[in-house]
Design a protein around this motif. Structure first.
Motif, mmCIF file in Angstrom:
data_model
loop_
_atom_site.group_PDB
_atom_site.id
_atom_site.type_symbol
_atom_site.label_atom_id
_atom_site.label_comp_id
_atom_site.label_asym_id
_atom_site.label_seq_id
_atom_site.Cartn_x
_atom_site.Cartn_y
_atom_site.Cartn_z
ATOM 1 N N GLU A 1 -12.213 5.180 -3.062
ATOM 2 C CA GLU A 1 -12.982 5.942 -4.055
ATOM 3 C C GLU A 1 -12.503 7.390 -4.069
ATOM 4 O OE1 GLU A 1 -17.542 7.242 -5.199
ATOM 5 O OE2 GLU A 1 -17.213 5.894 -3.513
ATOM 6 N N GLY A 2 -12.256 7.903 -5.262
ATOM 7 C CA GLY A 2 -11.806 9.278 -5.429
ATOM 8 C C GLY A 2 -10.348 9.386 -5.818
ATOM 9 N N ILE A 3 -9.576 8.308 -5.599
ATOM 10 C CA ILE A 3 -8.176 8.316 -6.010
ATOM 11 C C ILE A 3 -8.107 7.910 -7.482
ATOM 12 C CG2 ILE A 3 -5.922 7.201 -5.756
ATOM 13 C CD1 ILE A 3 -6.389 7.052 -2.770
ATOM 14 N N ALA A 4 -7.548 8.788 -8.293
ATOM 15 C CA ALA A 4 -7.408 8.508 -9.725
ATOM 16 C C ALA A 4 -6.170 7.657 -9.989
ATOM 17 C CB ALA A 4 -7.336 9.808 -10.517
ATOM 18 N N ARG A 5 -5.048 8.085 -9.412
ATOM 19 C CA ARG A 5 -3.797 7.334 -9.567
ATOM 20 C C ARG A 5 -2.809 7.792 -8.505
ATOM 21 N NH1 ARG A 5 -3.400 11.444 -13.165
ATOM 22 N NH2 ARG A 5 -1.355 12.307 -13.594
ATOM 23 N N THR A 6 -1.751 7.011 -8.367
ATOM 24 C CA THR A 6 -0.742 7.318 -7.352
ATOM 25 C C THR A 6 0.653 7.169 -7.934
ATOM 26 O OG1 THR A 6 -0.622 5.023 -6.590
ATOM 27 C CG2 THR A 6 -2.228 6.447 -5.490
ATOM 28 N N GLU A 7 1.605 7.773 -7.265
ATOM 29 C CA GLU A 7 3.011 7.609 -7.609
ATOM 30 C C GLU A 7 3.770 7.403 -6.306
ATOM 31 O OE1 GLU A 7 6.542 9.844 -10.158
ATOM 32 O OE2 GLU A 7 4.542 10.722 -10.085
ATOM 33 N N THR A 8 4.512 6.304 -6.231
ATOM 34 C CA THR A 8 5.178 5.925 -4.993
ATOM 35 C C THR A 8 6.686 6.117 -5.097
ATOM 36 O OG1 THR A 8 3.447 4.278 -4.617
ATOM 37 C CG2 THR A 8 5.461 4.047 -3.327
ATOM 38 N N PHE A 9 7.260 6.641 -4.016
ATOM 39 C CA PHE A 9 8.698 6.873 -3.919
ATOM 40 C C PHE A 9 9.214 6.117 -2.705
ATOM 41 C CE2 PHE A 9 6.488 10.539 -5.536
ATOM 42 C CZ PHE A 9 7.181 10.869 -6.683
ATOM 43 N N MET A 10 10.205 5.274 -2.902
ATOM 44 C CA MET A 10 10.795 4.523 -1.800
ATOM 45 C C MET A 10 11.912 5.350 -1.166
ATOM 46 S SD MET A 10 9.203 1.572 -1.844
ATOM 47 C CE MET A 10 10.260 0.468 -0.968
#
Length: 160
Positions: A138-147
């Motif tokens: 809860e509280g995370i709007a969105r994420t961006e992942t880098f490998m």
């Protein structure tokens, strides 16, 4: 709160402290007597200096570094996290701390509120972690992942 409470004061260290730091950060298991020989002082003096450096927070403990790949953790990723609102920061960090594969967490400026490092066994493990654990916080709007394809180097700050 005045501004001085936000600033970390640099420790007062001399040339001998710097020489000791250079030696012990290259090899945390170096015997104090060997450090003493290199520095031209007694073993007791080195012990006292290292204890002082520990007490003032210049160094903290010593540790063995685990090679994640040797334990089957072959996927390293970084994730930028956008929060729904800034007020969610603390509760999101508490939730992230409960996920063992999240091995670093930084409160940042710029595009992301939080930036984390994740170490998983496989890409599938990472996907499951994102879908089942991270996206459910809860509280995370969105994420961006880098490998990370490969770590070229990692080092300590220079001792001057």
């Amino acid at each position: 709160m005045d501004k001085s409470e936000y600033l970390e004061q640099a420790a007062d260290i001399d040339e001998l402290d710097e020489k000791i730091l250079k030696l012990i950060t290259k090899n945390a298991r170096i015997p104090f007597l060997e450090v003493a020989r290199e520095c031209g002082v007694s073993g007791a003096a080195i012990h006292q200096r290292v204890q002082r450096l520990l007490n003032i927070g210049v160094v903290s403990g010593s540790e063995f570094i685990v090679n994640p790949q040797k334990l089957g953790y072959n996927t390293c990723a970084y994730m930028g996290i956008h929060l729904e609102k800034a007020k969610f920061h603390k509760q999101v960090v508490v939730a992230l701390r409960k996920i063992p594969e999240v091995i670093e967490c930084h409160y940042t400026t710029g595009q992301y509120a939080i930036f984390i490092k994740i170490q998983t066994k496989t890409n599938k493990h990472l996907k499951r972690l994102i879908d089942e654990d991270l996206q459910e916080i809860e509280g995370i709007a969105r994420t961006e992942t880098f490998m990370s394809l490969e770590m070229d180097f990692k080092r300590q700050v220079p001792i001057q």
